[in-house]
Scaffold this active site. Structure first.
Site, PDB file in Angstrom:
ATOM      1  N   VAL A  15       1.014  -1.467  -0.468  1.00 14.83           N
ATOM      2  CA  VAL A  15       0.351   0.745   0.020  1.00 14.83           C
ATOM      3  C   VAL A  15       0.937   1.283   0.026  1.00 14.83           C
ATOM      4  O   VAL A  15       0.605   2.292  -0.776  1.00 14.83           O
ATOM      5  CB  VAL A  15      -1.172   0.085   0.777  1.00 14.83           C
ATOM      6  CG1 VAL A  15      -1.788   1.428   1.130  1.00 14.83           C
ATOM      7  CG2 VAL A  15      -1.580  -0.907   1.257  1.00 14.83           C
ATOM      8  N   LYS A 107      -7.325  -1.546   9.439  1.00 15.61           N
ATOM      9  CA  LYS A 107      -9.109  -1.363  10.276  1.00 15.61           C
ATOM     10  C   LYS A 107      -8.849  -2.239  10.843  1.00 15.61           C
ATOM     11  O   LYS A 107      -9.569  -2.761  12.599  1.00 15.61           O
ATOM     12  CB  LYS A 107      -9.820  -2.730   9.478  1.00 15.61           C
ATOM     13  CG  LYS A 107      -8.389  -4.074   8.236  1.00 15.61           C
ATOM     14  CD  LYS A 107      -8.405  -3.483   6.974  1.00 15.61           C
ATOM     15  CE  LYS A 107      -7.967  -4.801   6.582  1.00 15.61           C
ATOM     16  NZ  LYS A 107      -6.985  -4.211   5.005  1.00 15.61           N
ATOM     17  N   GLY A 136     -11.226  -1.991  -0.091  1.00 16.20           N
ATOM     18  CA  GLY A 136     -10.533  -1.729  -0.646  1.00 16.20           C
ATOM     19  C   GLY A 136     -10.664  -0.364  -1.393  1.00 16.20           C
ATOM     20  O   GLY A 136     -11.135   0.384  -0.692  1.00 16.20           O
ATOM     21  N   ASP A 203     -10.084 -10.417   9.875  1.00 16.17           N
ATOM     22  CA  ASP A 203     -10.375  -9.426   8.625  1.00 16.17           C
ATOM     23  C   ASP A 203     -11.784  -8.790   8.004  1.00 16.17           C
ATOM     24  O   ASP A 203     -11.409  -7.287   8.149  1.00 16.17           O
ATOM     25  CB  ASP A 203      -9.765  -9.508   7.313  1.00 16.17           C
ATOM     26  CG  ASP A 203      -9.321  -8.084   6.122  1.00 16.17           C
ATOM     27  OD1 ASP A 203      -8.952  -6.987   7.374  1.00 16.17           O
ATOM     28  OD2 ASP A 203     -10.406  -8.108   5.379  1.00 16.17           O
ATOM     29  N   LYS A 207     -13.722  -5.310   9.155  1.00 16.99           N
ATOM     30  CA  LYS A 207     -14.471  -4.135   8.344  1.00 16.99           C
ATOM     31  C   LYS A 207     -15.836  -4.181   8.277  1.00 16.99           C
ATOM     32  O   LYS A 207     -16.058  -2.984   8.608  1.00 16.99           O
ATOM     33  CB  LYS A 207     -13.778  -4.896   7.102  1.00 16.99           C
ATOM     34  CG  LYS A 207     -12.857  -4.635   6.467  1.00 16.99           C
ATOM     35  CD  LYS A 207     -12.123  -5.051   5.196  1.00 16.99           C
ATOM     36  CE  LYS A 207     -11.242  -5.126   4.666  1.00 16.99           C
ATOM     37  NZ  LYS A 207     -10.686  -6.670   3.552  1.00 16.99           N
TER      38      LYS A 207
HETATM   39  P1  NAP Z   1       2.547  -4.968   3.417  1.00 14.30           P
HETATM   40  O1  NAP Z   1       2.806  -4.816   2.280  1.00 14.30           O
HETATM   41  O2  NAP Z   1       3.332  -5.918   4.479  1.00 14.30           O
HETATM   42  O3  NAP Z   1       3.762  -3.803   4.215  1.00 14.30           O
HETATM   43  C1  NAP Z   1       3.912  -2.755   5.130  1.00 14.30           C
HETATM   44  C2  NAP Z   1       4.815  -1.785   5.229  1.00 14.30           C
HETATM   45  O4  NAP Z   1       4.690  -1.205   7.075  1.00 14.30           O
HETATM   46  C3  NAP Z   1       5.915  -2.873   4.643  1.00 14.30           C
HETATM   47  O5  NAP Z   1       7.124  -1.918   4.183  1.00 14.30           O
HETATM   48  C4  NAP Z   1       7.126  -2.693   6.126  1.00 14.30           C
HETATM   49  O6  NAP Z   1       8.369  -2.790   6.133  1.00 14.30           O
HETATM   50  C5  NAP Z   1       6.140  -1.258   7.257  1.00 14.30           C
HETATM   51  N1  NAP Z   1       6.479  -1.756   8.818  1.00 14.30           N
HETATM   52  C6  NAP Z   1       5.880  -3.203   9.223  1.00 14.30           C
HETATM   53  N2  NAP Z   1       6.178  -2.974  10.818  1.00 14.30           N
HETATM   54  C7  NAP Z   1       7.619  -2.067  10.721  1.00 14.30           C
HETATM   55  C8  NAP Z   1       7.267  -1.119  12.301  1.00 14.30           C
HETATM   56  N3  NAP Z   1       7.667  -1.810  13.403  1.00 14.30           N
HETATM   57  N4  NAP Z   1       8.329  -0.284  11.617  1.00 14.30           N
HETATM   58  C9  NAP Z   1       8.936   0.354  10.601  1.00 14.30           C
HETATM   59  N5  NAP Z   1       7.892  -0.338   9.600  1.00 14.30           N
HETATM   60  C10 NAP Z   1       6.943  -0.952   9.686  1.00 14.30           C
HETATM   61  O7  NAP Z   1       1.575  -4.771   4.271  1.00 14.30           O
HETATM   62  P2  NAP Z   1       0.848  -4.088   3.471  1.00 14.30           P
HETATM   63  O8  NAP Z   1      -0.763  -4.869   2.676  1.00 14.30           O
HETATM   64  O9  NAP Z   1       1.075  -2.430   2.382  1.00 14.30           O
HETATM   65  O10 NAP Z   1      -0.938  -3.439   3.796  1.00 14.30           O
HETATM   66  C11 NAP Z   1      -0.483  -2.381   5.126  1.00 14.30           C
HETATM   67  C12 NAP Z   1      -1.467  -2.190   5.711  1.00 14.30           C
HETATM   68  O11 NAP Z   1      -2.301  -1.674   4.941  1.00 14.30           O
HETATM   69  C13 NAP Z   1      -2.703  -3.195   6.849  1.00 14.30           C
HETATM   70  O12 NAP Z   1      -3.082  -2.297   7.441  1.00 14.30           O
HETATM   71  C14 NAP Z   1      -3.573  -3.543   5.337  1.00 14.30           C
HETATM   72  O13 NAP Z   1      -3.897  -4.182   6.894  1.00 14.30           O
HETATM   73  C15 NAP Z   1      -4.634  -2.701   5.124  1.00 14.30           C
HETATM   74  N6  NAP Z   1      -4.552  -2.938   3.304  1.00 14.30           N
HETATM   75  C16 NAP Z   1      -4.066  -3.558   3.287  1.00 14.30           C
HETATM   76  C17 NAP Z   1      -4.171  -3.687   1.663  1.00 14.30           C
HETATM   77  C18 NAP Z   1      -3.478  -4.356   0.863  1.00 14.30           C
HETATM   78  O14 NAP Z   1      -4.509  -4.274   0.001  1.00 14.30           O
HETATM   79  N7  NAP Z   1      -2.439  -4.806   0.600  1.00 14.30           N
HETATM   80  C19 NAP Z   1      -5.515  -3.616   1.456  1.00 14.30           C
HETATM   81  C20 NAP Z   1      -6.302  -2.797   2.629  1.00 14.30           C
HETATM   82  C21 NAP Z   1      -5.903  -2.479   3.641  1.00 14.30           C
HETATM   83  P3  NAP Z   1      10.077  -3.257   5.119  1.00 14.30           P
HETATM   84  O15 NAP Z   1       9.164  -3.149   4.422  1.00 14.30           O
HETATM   85  O16 NAP Z   1      11.177  -2.173   5.420  1.00 14.30           O
HETATM   86  O17 NAP Z   1       9.320  -4.442   6.025  1.00 14.30           O
HETATM   87  N1  HSE Z   2      -6.434  -8.670   3.124  1.00  9.38           N
HETATM   88  C1  HSE Z   2      -7.914  -7.872   2.925  1.00  9.38           C
HETATM   89  C2  HSE Z   2      -8.315  -8.392   1.291  1.00  9.38           C
HETATM   90  C3  HSE Z   2      -6.959  -6.255   2.374  1.00  9.38           C
HETATM   91  O1  HSE Z   2      -7.805  -9.490   0.966  1.00  9.38           O
HETATM   92  O2  HSE Z   2      -9.087  -7.934   1.221  1.00  9.38           O
HETATM   93  C4  HSE Z   2      -8.014  -5.655   1.688  1.00  9.38           C
HETATM   94  O3  HSE Z   2      -8.500  -5.360   3.132  1.00  9.38           O
END
Ligand code: NAP
Ligand code: HSE
Length: 428
Positions: A15, A107, A136, A203, A207
């Site tokens: 993200v 969330k 999303g 999850d 939501k």
């Molecule tokens: P992700 O790809 O795992 O990225 C997490 C990021 O946070 C990484 O850059 C990581 O650093 C950093 N991070 C984790 N722990 C940390 C810490 N202790 N200190 C500093 N940085 C830290 O996760 P994501 O998919 O982008 O999701 C992020 C958030 O968005 C979550 O809350 C998720 O529920 C939400 N979300 C995700 C999606 C989706 O489709 N992916 C959709 C809606 C909401 P490094 O890269 O250096 O490891």
């Molecule tokens: N893991 C979540 C999903 C990301 O699959 O819907 C979006 O919130």
């Protein structure tokens, strides 16, 4: 042009990198629309050296997300690290405490701490926004807090987890195994860091609890969501459902019953021909019913880099334009403690039993269902293997309590070889 909105981003994964790309791609367009530039000034993640596919050299780096949140040259913190407590919570609280707006996709954190954070934001006179946390790229929070703000809402329901919809529809279409499709969803950036949170329904329940609070003016009550995941759904269930004209969806429903708020997230059968039945891949769909508008339906990609960044930018743009509305659509202190419905609503159910293949077993099972007034509508036996008789029953409308009592007795039979599967058939 007015002075820039200065942004810090905590988290540069799927993200976070998407947000950077979007601001870099559309900088001029965003500035024109907002009437002021959006400027990323600082970022933070765990490993500084990691290649994230975006240029970060123009931004200050902070190892500590709390230090990032406290920087004097920042107006708005975007939190996209994840995790319900720990650094995510600490940096959001630090940002609010130092008078900065917060936009988050988290969330899990809001389902637990949303009430306190919303109160903190309002006391500080700043915004706390979370469009990306729910469904999303679909602007469903905006629809509830703004477009539908004149309505009394009676029901919010839908498919709110992209990973689960991807798994269920891909298994159906290709016959691939659950494990293989889950790995694909992870590779595509859809799944949570711990994917059991997706497939376990947690999850999507996070939501649903946020949408219910926003729709009904109640405090977030995640601990009162009835949750069941998709882990026990087999390809056979998917095929059985298809034979009967249904698709299996992880469906969330929040509705006001006479005795209170019902919130459930569980795999359900929906008619194949319905809009929910037609929902493919990572898509989400949310249905909202209001007293003056009737039914409205929102569909779009529910996860992944682009859609989630899009939702985050929608929130940032509102803040850049000076729009500060309460997180849950009304002042947080006025959100009521919800009365939780004790009975839920009746439904027909799809039941799958694994029974010993011997005389009298079916009669015992039918007697137990009858004793609990659970009436059988349809019945099939598919795929005998000589030892196990996999029996599928569709019931007439029944209270969940009666069904649970019957299933507990059936499970206790020696003839019952596995825990029965019971899936609600949702009326749409
Ligand atoms: P992700 O790809 O795992 O990225 C997490 C990021 O946070 C990484 O850059 C990581 O650093 C950093 N991070 C984790 N722990 C940390 C810490 N202790 N200190 C500093 N940085 C830290 O996760 P994501 O998919 O982008 O999701 C992020 C958030 O968005 C979550 O809350 C998720 O529920 C939400 N979300 C995700 C999606 C989706 O489709 N992916 C959709 C809606 C909401 P490094 O890269 O250096 O490891
Ligand atoms: N893991 C979540 C999903 C990301 O699959 O819907 C979006 O919130």
């Amino acid at each position: 042009m007015s002075k820039p909105l200065r942004i810090a981003i905590a988290g540069l994964g799927t993200v976070g990198a998407g947000i950077v790309k979007m601001v870099q791609t559309h900088g001029e367009l965003l500035a024109r629309r907002a009437g002021r530039p959006l400027e990323i000034v600082a970022v933070s993640a765990r490993s500084k050296g990691k290649d994230r596919g975006v240029g970060l050299s123009g931004y200050a780096w902070e190892d500590d997300p709390v230090a990032l949140a406290k920087r004097d040259d920042v107006d708005l913190l975007v939190e996209v690290m994840g995790g319900e407590d720990g650094p995510a919570k600490a940096c959001v609280e630090a940002a609010l405490a130092s008078g900065k707006h917060v936009v988050t996709a988290n969330k899990a954190m809001l389902a637990l701490h949303g009430q306190a954070m919303a109160e903190q934001a309002e006391a500080a006179g700043v915004a706390l926004r979370f469009e990306a946390a729910v469904a999303g790229g679909i602007p469903i929070v905006k629809a509830l807090t703004e477009g539908l703000a004149g309505n009394s809402i009676s029901r919010v329901m839908g498919v709110m987890n992209g990973t689960c919809n991807y798994i269920l529809t891909k298994m159906d279409a290709t016959g691939e195994s659950y494990g293989d499709v889950l790995k694909e969803a992870q590779a595509l950036g859809y799944a949570e860091a711990d994917p059991t949170v997706d497939v376990g329904g947690i999850d999507a329940a996070h939501k649903l609890s946020l949408l219910a609070a926003t729709a009904f003016g109640t405090r977030v009550a995640f601990d009162k969501v009835e949750i069941e995941g998709i882990e026990r759904i087999t390809l056979q269930d998917i095929h059985n459902a298809a034979d009967m004209g249904y698709k299996i969806k992880l469906l969330g429903v929040a509705q006001q019953n006479e005795d209170g708020l019902e919130q459930r997230m569980q795999p359900c059968l929906v008619p194949t021909a319905s809009p929910l039945g037609q929902l493919e891949g990572v898509s989400n769909m949310v249905v909202v019913e209001g007293d003056f508008i009737g039914q409205t339906v929102y569909q779009g990609p529910g996860a992944g880099e682009g859609p989630t960044a899009s939702a985050i930018l929608g929130d940032i743009m509102d803040i850049a334009r000076g729009l500060v509305i309460p997180a849950f659509g009304q002042p947080a202190k006025g959100l009521a403690q919800p009365n939780i419905s004790s009975t839920g609503s009746d439904a027909a159910y799809y039941l799958r039993f694994s029974l010993t293949d011997e005389a009298g077993v079916l009669a015992k099972l039918a007697a137990i269902l009858g004793d609990h007034s659970v009436s059988v509508n349809r019945m099939h036996q598919y795929g005998h293997d000589g030892k196990t008789a996999p029996l599928v029953i569709v019931t007439h409308q029944t209270p969940r309590a009666s069904l649970d009592a019957a299933l507990a007795e059936i499970s206790a039979l020696n003839a019952s070889l596995a825990e029965p599967v019971a899936l609600r058939i949702e009326s749409l």
